[in-house]
Scaffold this motif. Structure first.
Motif, PDB file in Angstrom:
ATOM      1  N   ARG A  18       0.832  -1.212   0.000  1.00  0.00           N
ATOM      2  CA  ARG A  18       0.000   0.000   0.000  1.00  0.00           C
ATOM      3  C   ARG A  18       0.866   1.262   0.000  1.00  0.00           C
ATOM      4  O   ARG A  18       0.561   2.240  -0.680  1.00  0.00           O
ATOM      5  CB  ARG A  18      -0.953  -0.005   1.182  1.00  0.00           C
ATOM      6  CG  ARG A  18      -2.079  -1.019   1.028  1.00  0.00           C
ATOM      7  CD  ARG A  18      -3.006  -0.992   2.222  1.00  0.00           C
ATOM      8  NE  ARG A  18      -3.544   0.337   2.453  1.00  0.00           N
ATOM      9  CZ  ARG A  18      -4.784   0.712   2.177  1.00  0.00           C
ATOM     10  NH1 ARG A  18      -5.634  -0.155   1.670  1.00  0.00           N
ATOM     11  NH2 ARG A  18      -5.184   1.939   2.429  1.00  0.00           N
ATOM     12  N   GLU A  19       1.936   1.224   0.774  1.00  0.00           N
ATOM     13  CA  GLU A  19       2.845   2.383   0.802  1.00  0.00           C
ATOM     14  C   GLU A  19       3.522   2.574  -0.550  1.00  0.00           C
ATOM     15  O   GLU A  19       3.699   3.700  -1.013  1.00  0.00           O
ATOM     16  CB  GLU A  19       3.885   2.221   1.916  1.00  0.00           C
ATOM     17  CG  GLU A  19       4.847   3.384   2.045  1.00  0.00           C
ATOM     18  CD  GLU A  19       4.199   4.724   2.371  1.00  0.00           C
ATOM     19  OE1 GLU A  19       4.862   5.764   2.114  1.00  0.00           O
ATOM     20  OE2 GLU A  19       3.049   4.767   2.861  1.00  0.00           O
ATOM     21  N   ALA A  20       3.892   1.482  -1.200  1.00  0.00           N
ATOM     22  CA  ALA A  20       4.496   1.580  -2.537  1.00  0.00           C
ATOM     23  C   ALA A  20       3.498   2.201  -3.516  1.00  0.00           C
ATOM     24  O   ALA A  20       3.866   3.064  -4.332  1.00  0.00           O
ATOM     25  CB  ALA A  20       4.944   0.202  -3.018  1.00  0.00           C
ATOM     26  N   ILE A  21       2.239   1.791  -3.448  1.00  0.00           N
ATOM     27  CA  ILE A  21       1.204   2.358  -4.311  1.00  0.00           C
ATOM     28  C   ILE A  21       1.040   3.847  -4.017  1.00  0.00           C
ATOM     29  O   ILE A  21       0.929   4.672  -4.937  1.00  0.00           O
ATOM     30  CB  ILE A  21      -0.137   1.604  -4.131  1.00  0.00           C
ATOM     31  CG1 ILE A  21      -0.016   0.195  -4.709  1.00  0.00           C
ATOM     32  CG2 ILE A  21      -1.295   2.368  -4.774  1.00  0.00           C
ATOM     33  CD1 ILE A  21      -1.155  -0.732  -4.321  1.00  0.00           C
ATOM     34  N   ARG A  22       1.034   4.199  -2.734  1.00  0.00           N
ATOM     35  CA  ARG A  22       0.910   5.605  -2.339  1.00  0.00           C
ATOM     36  C   ARG A  22       2.033   6.442  -2.950  1.00  0.00           C
ATOM     37  O   ARG A  22       1.846   7.611  -3.273  1.00  0.00           O
ATOM     38  CB  ARG A  22       0.921   5.715  -0.811  1.00  0.00           C
ATOM     39  CG  ARG A  22       0.431   7.052  -0.281  1.00  0.00           C
ATOM     40  CD  ARG A  22       0.515   7.132   1.229  1.00  0.00           C
ATOM     41  NE  ARG A  22       1.859   7.263   1.745  1.00  0.00           N
ATOM     42  CZ  ARG A  22       2.640   8.339   1.616  1.00  0.00           C
ATOM     43  NH1 ARG A  22       2.222   9.385   0.971  1.00  0.00           N
ATOM     44  NH2 ARG A  22       3.850   8.362   2.138  1.00  0.00           N
ATOM     45  N   ARG A  23       3.184   5.814  -3.142  1.00  0.00           N
ATOM     46  CA  ARG A  23       4.342   6.510  -3.735  1.00  0.00           C
ATOM     47  C   ARG A  23       4.409   6.326  -5.256  1.00  0.00           C
ATOM     48  O   ARG A  23       5.450   6.513  -5.866  1.00  0.00           O
ATOM     49  CB  ARG A  23       5.627   6.019  -3.080  1.00  0.00           C
ATOM     50  CG  ARG A  23       5.697   6.406  -1.621  1.00  0.00           C
ATOM     51  CD  ARG A  23       6.962   5.926  -0.979  1.00  0.00           C
ATOM     52  NE  ARG A  23       6.953   6.202   0.442  1.00  0.00           N
ATOM     53  CZ  ARG A  23       8.039   6.441   1.143  1.00  0.00           C
ATOM     54  NH1 ARG A  23       9.224   6.440   0.569  1.00  0.00           N
ATOM     55  NH2 ARG A  23       7.951   6.669   2.438  1.00  0.00           N
ATOM     56  N   ASN A  24       3.295   5.909  -5.821  1.00  0.00           N
ATOM     57  CA  ASN A  24       3.128   5.769  -7.278  1.00  0.00           C
ATOM     58  C   ASN A  24       3.928   4.640  -7.915  1.00  0.00           C
ATOM     59  O   ASN A  24       4.290   4.716  -9.090  1.00  0.00           O
ATOM     60  CB  ASN A  24       3.406   7.093  -7.994  1.00  0.00           C
ATOM     61  CG  ASN A  24       2.390   8.144  -7.624  1.00  0.00           C
ATOM     62  OD1 ASN A  24       1.200   7.847  -7.547  1.00  0.00           O
ATOM     63  ND2 ASN A  24       2.852   9.354  -7.365  1.00  0.00           N
ATOM     64  N   TYR A  25       4.191   3.597  -7.170  1.00  0.00           N
ATOM     65  CA  TYR A  25       4.800   2.394  -7.734  1.00  0.00           C
ATOM     66  C   TYR A  25       3.678   1.403  -8.065  1.00  0.00           C
ATOM     67  O   TYR A  25       2.684   1.324  -7.355  1.00  0.00           O
ATOM     68  CB  TYR A  25       5.769   1.732  -6.752  1.00  0.00           C
ATOM     69  CG  TYR A  25       7.028   2.515  -6.517  1.00  0.00           C
ATOM     70  CD1 TYR A  25       8.081   2.459  -7.422  1.00  0.00           C
ATOM     71  CD2 TYR A  25       7.159   3.318  -5.386  1.00  0.00           C
ATOM     72  CE1 TYR A  25       9.241   3.188  -7.210  1.00  0.00           C
ATOM     73  CE2 TYR A  25       8.321   4.048  -5.163  1.00  0.00           C
ATOM     74  CZ  TYR A  25       9.354   3.978  -6.077  1.00  0.00           C
ATOM     75  OH  TYR A  25      10.494   4.693  -5.860  1.00  0.00           O
ATOM     76  N   SER A  26       3.870   0.644  -9.115  1.00  0.00           N
ATOM     77  CA  SER A  26       2.896  -0.399  -9.441  1.00  0.00           C
ATOM     78  C   SER A  26       3.192  -1.629  -8.582  1.00  0.00           C
ATOM     79  O   SER A  26       4.347  -1.971  -8.337  1.00  0.00           O
ATOM     80  CB  SER A  26       2.963  -0.749 -10.932  1.00  0.00           C
ATOM     81  OG  SER A  26       4.279  -1.108 -11.292  1.00  0.00           O
ATOM     82  N   VAL A  27       2.120  -2.278  -8.120  1.00  0.00           N
ATOM     83  CA  VAL A  27       2.247  -3.414  -7.203  1.00  0.00           C
ATOM     84  C   VAL A  27       1.270  -4.502  -7.626  1.00  0.00           C
ATOM     85  O   VAL A  27       0.140  -4.216  -8.013  1.00  0.00           O
ATOM     86  CB  VAL A  27       1.930  -2.985  -5.745  1.00  0.00           C
ATOM     87  CG1 VAL A  27       1.977  -4.178  -4.795  1.00  0.00           C
ATOM     88  CG2 VAL A  27       2.872  -1.887  -5.280  1.00  0.00           C
ATOM     89  N   GLN A  28       1.722  -5.745  -7.538  1.00  0.00           N
ATOM     90  CA  GLN A  28       0.834  -6.886  -7.733  1.00  0.00           C
ATOM     91  C   GLN A  28       1.019  -7.832  -6.565  1.00  0.00           C
ATOM     92  O   GLN A  28       2.147  -8.110  -6.149  1.00  0.00           O
ATOM     93  CB  GLN A  28       1.139  -7.609  -9.047  1.00  0.00           C
ATOM     94  CG  GLN A  28       0.183  -8.761  -9.308  1.00  0.00           C
ATOM     95  CD  GLN A  28       0.373  -9.378 -10.683  1.00  0.00           C
ATOM     96  OE1 GLN A  28       1.118  -8.877 -11.515  1.00  0.00           O
ATOM     97  NE2 GLN A  28      -0.315 -10.473 -10.914  1.00  0.00           N
TER      98      GLN A  28
END
Length: 155
Positions: free
Chosen positions: A13-23
């Protein structure tokens, strides 16, 4: 039960918040996806799709041992992502047990070599919070109780 998945999701979630794509995918689902793609002649396409996210979270690695073919498919994914994208793994097994997880110590060593090269390992020790709650409530007496004992106690 010690919070591994919870921590992985929070980091995702933190990675997404920092605009990284996550799966996020469980190891069992991932192996099934790779095996199906391999059988369908679409492994390269599936590996390319799994290589896109900046962070790939693989949950529950080691709960079930991999068959030899699955271990080789997993190795291909790790190799494809090596130094191109991050992998976050949760496992209930120490890296010393990965030879058993992958049913092949040589494949396990090759996977670990790539995974551990630029990694941070977080070890979480302790009782499952689920069983800890049962013990607190008095429904479970001994620390090594099995799930069957919990089910019997709570029925």
């Amino acid at each position: 039960g010690t919070g591994k998945t919870h921590l992985a999701v929070a980091l995702g979630r933190e990675a997404i918040r920092r605009n990284y794509s996550v799966q996020f995918v469980t190891a069992a689902t991932l192996v099934a996806m790779l095996a199906k793609a391999h059988a369908d002649g679409a492994l390269d396409k599936q590996l390319a799709l799994l290589s896109r996210p900046k962070l790939l979270i693989i949950d529950e690695l080691g709960y079930l041992p991999f068959e030899a073919n699955a271990a080789h498919l997993f190795f291909q994914l790790v190799s494809r992502r090596y130094e191109r994208g991050s992998i976050l793994l949760t496992s209930n097994r120490s890296v010393g047990e990965w030879g058993e997880v992958f049913s092949d110590p040589v494949v396990a060593t090759a996977i670990l070599d790539r995974l551990l090269h630029h990694s941070t390992v977080i070890t979480i020790r302790g009782d499952s919070y689920r069983l800890r709650e049962k013990r607190r409530s008095g429904l479970l007496q001994k620390a090594g109780a099995s799930i069957r004992e919990v089910e019997t106690t709570t029925s």
